[in-house]
Design an enzyme around this catalytic site. Structure first.
Site, short mmCIF file in Angstrom:
data_model
loop_
_atom_site.label_atom_id
_atom_site.label_comp_id
_atom_site.label_asym_id
_atom_site.label_seq_id
_atom_site.Cartn_x
_atom_site.Cartn_y
_atom_site.Cartn_z
N CYS A 15 -11.19 3.08 1.15
CA CYS A 15 -9.89 2.95 1.28
C CYS A 15 -9.57 2.46 2.04
O CYS A 15 -10.01 2.42 2.93
CB CYS A 15 -9.27 4.70 1.54
SG CYS A 15 -7.83 4.90 1.61
N CYS A 66 -4.32 -1.73 -2.08
CA CYS A 66 -4.66 -0.39 -1.90
C CYS A 66 -5.58 0.03 -3.01
O CYS A 66 -5.48 -0.64 -4.13
CB CYS A 66 -3.50 0.67 -2.41
SG CYS A 66 -3.61 2.05 -2.75
N HIS A 103 -6.92 2.89 4.24
CA HIS A 103 -6.92 3.88 5.72
C HIS A 103 -8.17 3.72 6.35
O HIS A 103 -8.02 3.85 7.39
CB HIS A 103 -5.88 5.06 5.04
CG HIS A 103 -5.08 5.43 5.02
ND1 HIS A 103 -4.02 4.59 3.87
CD2 HIS A 103 -3.70 5.48 5.36
CE1 HIS A 103 -3.09 4.57 3.16
NE2 HIS A 103 -2.67 5.50 4.43
N ASP A 144 1.28 -1.42 0.11
CA ASP A 144 0.03 0.02 -0.32
C ASP A 144 1.33 0.66 -0.01
O ASP A 144 2.64 1.12 0.03
CB ASP A 144 -1.04 0.20 0.91
CG ASP A 144 -1.75 1.47 1.60
OD1 ASP A 144 -2.14 1.95 0.66
OD2 ASP A 144 -2.06 1.95 2.18
N SER A 145 -0.02 2.33 -0.59
CA SER A 145 1.24 3.75 0.21
C SER A 145 1.53 4.22 1.18
O SER A 145 2.66 4.55 1.64
CB SER A 145 0.03 4.69 -0.61
OG SER A 145 -0.95 5.18 0.56
N GLU A 147 -2.63 8.00 8.64
CA GLU A 147 -1.21 8.04 8.49
C GLU A 147 -0.60 8.08 9.56
O GLU A 147 0.06 7.87 10.52
CB GLU A 147 -0.96 8.27 7.29
CG GLU A 147 1.03 7.68 6.94
CD GLU A 147 0.90 6.19 6.09
OE1 GLU A 147 1.30 5.62 5.88
OE2 GLU A 147 -0.51 6.20 5.81
N1 DGL Z 1 -4.71 2.95 1.12
C1 DGL Z 1 -5.33 3.33 -0.65
C2 DGL Z 1 -6.42 3.18 -1.53
O1 DGL Z 1 -6.92 2.19 -0.32
C3 DGL Z 1 -4.61 5.33 -1.04
C4 DGL Z 1 -3.96 6.14 -0.04
C5 DGL Z 1 -3.51 7.13 -0.43
O2 DGL Z 1 -2.55 6.54 -0.66
O3 DGL Z 1 -3.79 8.07 -0.80
O4 DGL Z 1 -6.57 4.26 -2.06
#
Ligand code: DGL
Length: 275
Positions: free
Chosen positions: A198, A80, A200, A16-17, A159
């Site tokens: 997302c 992600c 996160h 993931d990011s 984050e």
């Molecule tokens: N966790 C990522 C997602 O599911 C993106 C978060 C990001 O880097 O903007 O889209």
């Protein structure tokens, strides 16, 4: 990438990011306790959500390369939504023998559950603006109204969240974005379901429910993706046999967020390797 046949003893790569993919990793570990996982947070290049398609594609290719450099992997989970929406088709084309799994907003199950026929979807701008998401909506085939909202900055705030529990920035962004979507509740015309598009966002559940009210149903994707990974690995005879599951955490940039998030949210005390 290696031309060797995939081996059941190899790890499963997950990326993931940043820390968001831990919400998927946790479901994978529950479903597949004997598997070894390599988790990469691409923290030097986060967030992905407001970047263009080419950037996310290049980072996704790089993430697969970095994971494979640590150890050949037998499957890849793109934990992600943004990278899945913008890059999974190219990764699959370039690596046809590697099982590659993605995540996408759980709009279908949410539409099936909604009694008010009003489903909210929160995700990054990249996910909501993608062709893949447009196809998902047009394939729904229901009268349910889907209300989408891009949440710029929310993944980034999450984050950092471990640094300050109940971070007011996260709560503030949840209030702002959900406030634009209409009324939440179970009455006519109200949104009774909210899709967390997302990875996160599951880490902001408390803040989201504080805004929507406790009776709105939240939908995430960890458990269904983990079941799918298990099914495909079983079919391809790639499930690990009689080993003890292990985990390696890696980050391309700063490591503290991942280190602390893993400890705080998943009770994992694993040292993060800088790659
Ligand atoms: N966790 C990522 C997602 O599911 C993106 C978060 C990001 O880097 O903007 O889209």
């Amino acid at each position: 990438m290696t031309a060797e046949p995939l081996s059941a003893n190899w790890p499963i790569g997950v990326f993931d990011s940043g820390v968001g993919g831990l919400s998927i990793l946790s479901a994978l570990q529950t479903q597949l306790p004997d598997e070894t996982f390599l988790y990469l947070a691409d923290s030097a290049f986060a967030p992905y959500g407001e970047r263009d398609e080419e950037f996310v594609l290049q980072r996704s290719l790089a993430a697969l390369h970095i994971l494979n450099e640590q150890h050949p992997i037998k499957a890849l989970v793109i934990a992600c939504n943004t990278a899945t929406a913008l890059a999974i088709h190219v990764l699959r084309q370039q690596h046809p023998d590697l099982p590659i799994f993605g995540v996408e907003p759980a709009v279908k199950p949410a539409a099936a559950q909604s009694r008010t026929q009003r489903v909210g979807v929160i995700a990054t701008a990249g996910t909501l603006g993608s062709q893949k998401f447009a196809d998902l909506l047009s394939g729904l085939g229901t009268d349910t109204k889907v209300i989408t909202q891009a949440c710029d900055g929310l993944a980034e705030a999450i984050e950092q969240q471990w640094q300050q529990p109940h971070n007011p920035a996260v709560r503030g962004l949840c209030e702002t974005y959900l406030g634009r979507m209409g009324r939440f509740g179970s009455g006519p015309g109200e949104l009774d379901t909210l899709v967390l598009g997302c990875t996160h966002y599951p880490f902001a559940k408390k803040e989201l429910l504080a805004v929507t009210g406790p009776h709105v149903q939240l939908f995430e994707t960890g458990a269904p993706v983990a079941r799918r990974v298990q099914q495909i690995l079983l079919e391809r005879q790639l499930l690990s046999q009689g080993t003890v599951g292990k985990l390696s955490l890696m980050a391309t940039g700063e490591t503290q967020n991942l280190q602390q998030a893993a400890k705080h949210w998943l009770s994992m005390q694993t040292q993060v390797l800088s790659v």
